[in-house]
Design a protein around this motif. Structure first.
Motif, PDB file in Angstrom:
ATOM      1  N   GLY A  13       0.833  -1.238   0.067  1.00 37.17           N
ATOM      2  CA  GLY A  13      -0.148  -0.080   0.022  1.00 37.17           C
ATOM      3  C   GLY A  13       0.608   1.241  -0.198  1.00 37.17           C
ATOM      4  O   GLY A  13       0.339   2.612  -0.024  1.00 37.17           O
ATOM      5  N   ALA A  14       2.182   1.250  -0.106  1.00 35.22           N
ATOM      6  CA  ALA A  14       2.754   2.481   0.131  1.00 35.22           C
ATOM      7  C   ALA A  14       3.087   3.127  -0.981  1.00 35.22           C
ATOM      8  O   ALA A  14       3.421   4.380  -1.234  1.00 35.22           O
ATOM      9  N   SER A  15       2.571   2.454  -2.155  1.00 36.55           N
ATOM     10  CA  SER A  15       3.014   3.092  -3.464  1.00 36.55           C
ATOM     11  C   SER A  15       2.256   2.371  -4.490  1.00 36.55           C
ATOM     12  O   SER A  15       1.502   1.356  -4.492  1.00 36.55           O
ATOM     13  N   GLY A  16       2.041   2.940  -5.759  1.00 39.43           N
ATOM     14  CA  GLY A  16       1.526   2.252  -6.987  1.00 39.43           C
ATOM     15  C   GLY A  16       0.114   2.138  -6.773  1.00 39.43           C
ATOM     16  O   GLY A  16      -0.567   2.951  -6.231  1.00 39.43           O
ATOM     17  N   ILE A  17      -0.322   0.826  -7.291  1.00 35.32           N
ATOM     18  CA  ILE A  17      -1.644   0.544  -7.309  1.00 35.32           C
ATOM     19  C   ILE A  17      -2.278   0.304  -5.888  1.00 35.32           C
ATOM     20  O   ILE A  17      -3.398   0.982  -5.702  1.00 35.32           O
ATOM     21  N   HIS A  23      -6.394   5.137  -1.032  1.00 34.72           N
ATOM     22  CA  HIS A  23      -6.753   6.527  -1.243  1.00 34.72           C
ATOM     23  C   HIS A  23      -8.584   6.511  -1.623  1.00 34.72           C
ATOM     24  O   HIS A  23      -9.077   6.989  -0.952  1.00 34.72           O
ATOM     25  N   ARG A  24      -8.561   5.514  -2.557  1.00 38.09           N
ATOM     26  CA  ARG A  24      -9.866   5.312  -3.252  1.00 38.09           C
ATOM     27  C   ARG A  24     -10.784   4.775  -2.272  1.00 38.09           C
ATOM     28  O   ARG A  24     -12.051   4.980  -2.193  1.00 38.09           O
ATOM     29  N   VAL A  46       1.365   7.251   3.301  1.00 35.24           N
ATOM     30  CA  VAL A  46      -0.064   7.112   2.860  1.00 35.24           C
ATOM     31  C   VAL A  46      -1.256   7.178   3.820  1.00 35.24           C
ATOM     32  O   VAL A  46      -2.042   7.909   3.538  1.00 35.24           O
ATOM     33  N   ALA A  47      -0.806   6.596   4.948  1.00 40.63           N
ATOM     34  CA  ALA A  47      -2.087   6.878   5.989  1.00 40.63           C
ATOM     35  C   ALA A  47      -2.170   8.268   6.388  1.00 40.63           C
ATOM     36  O   ALA A  47      -3.218   8.571   6.825  1.00 40.63           O
TER      37      ALA A  47
END
Length: 259
Positions: A13-17, A23-24, A46-47
């Motif tokens: 979850g830290a990058s990319g998809i 986020h979505r 990201v969090a």
């Protein structure tokens, strides 16, 4: 399945998809999103971007103990996990690859999915609800020019998702398998010649575009989520005339080798 008011876990979850999905999901009104990644600082970033609806967790998805801890922290923070996104992946090795390439690819691209399912299935079957989203690749349907470890383990990820759907689809479990081609992620840009072939073979999507398509696929509970629709045509050509498809792939490989 609608994401609203659901608890979601996103690995890688830290990058990319993975980042785009986290986020979505939050934007869709998820009750909570756990952003899991080996990259602790990236997961935390990201969090923070998402806010109170997200929780970071640093973990190695190939370690069953980490998988248990990941589900425990999600459940203690937000409640039972509704959606698990087995999104962490690696693109390693060129050609036949080395033993270490195979070991890593098998552990991350396949075994991590199995670890998560082992932990989640008892609860999901008892509750008669739950959703498993496996990020595989178009390479899992129509192979890849380049890395054998990547192509083979992505085929395995598709096969495992199929097995989950067949075995538990009538018992409340939803399963989708995400199979994109080129997506503008660190994985694509760090995969050497294999990545160059993918980038040359079709439009490279942004992760946010993929996340949008995933939301639609989850809502309709579509098994194959194909951000690049042409992948379905490639797959149909493959299965309708395997010999012709193999010959065509050999020609593509020769063109790639020629530069």
């Amino acid at each position: 399945m609608r994401v609203t008011e659901k608890v979601a876990v996103v690995t890688g979850g830290a990058s990319g998809i993975g980042r785009a999905l986290a986020h979505r999901f939050a934007a869709e009104g998820a009750a909570g999103v756990v952003v899991a990644d080996l990259d602790k600082a990236g997961a935390e970033a990201v969090a923070r971007e998402i806010g109170d609806a997200a929780l970071p967790f640093a973990c190695d998805v190939v370690d069953p103990d980490h998988a248990d801890a990941l589900m425990d922290i999600a459940e203690s923070a937000f409640g039972p996990v509704d959606i698990f996104c087995a999104n962490a992946g690696v693109a390693v090795g060129e050609g036949l690859g080395e033993t270490d390439d195979w070991d890593l690819a098998l552990r991350v691209n396949l075994r991590a999915h199995v670890n998560a399912a082992e932990r989640l299935l008892p609860s999901w079957l008892e509750r008669k609800t739950g959703y498993f989203l496996a990020t595989a690749s178009a390479a899992g349907l129509v192979t890849q020019i380049g890395s054998a470890p990547y192509a083979v383990t992505k085929h395995a990820a598709v096969a495992f998702a199929e097995w989950l759907s067949i075995t538990y689809g009538d018992r409340g479990l939803g399963v989708s398998c995400l199979c994109p081609m080129g997506v503008n992620t660190p994985l694509l840009h760090g995969s050497g010649r294999s990545g160059d072939v993918v980038k040359a073979s079709g439009r490279v999507l942004e992760p946010e575009e993929v996340a949008e398509i995933v939301i639609a696929g989850l809502e309709t509970e579509t098994f194959l989520i194909l951000p690049h629709p042409e992948v379905l045509d490639f797959y149909r050509h493959k299965t309708s005339d395997y010999e012709r498809w193999l010959a065509g792939m050999r020609r593509l490989q020769a063109r790639v080798a020629a530069g």
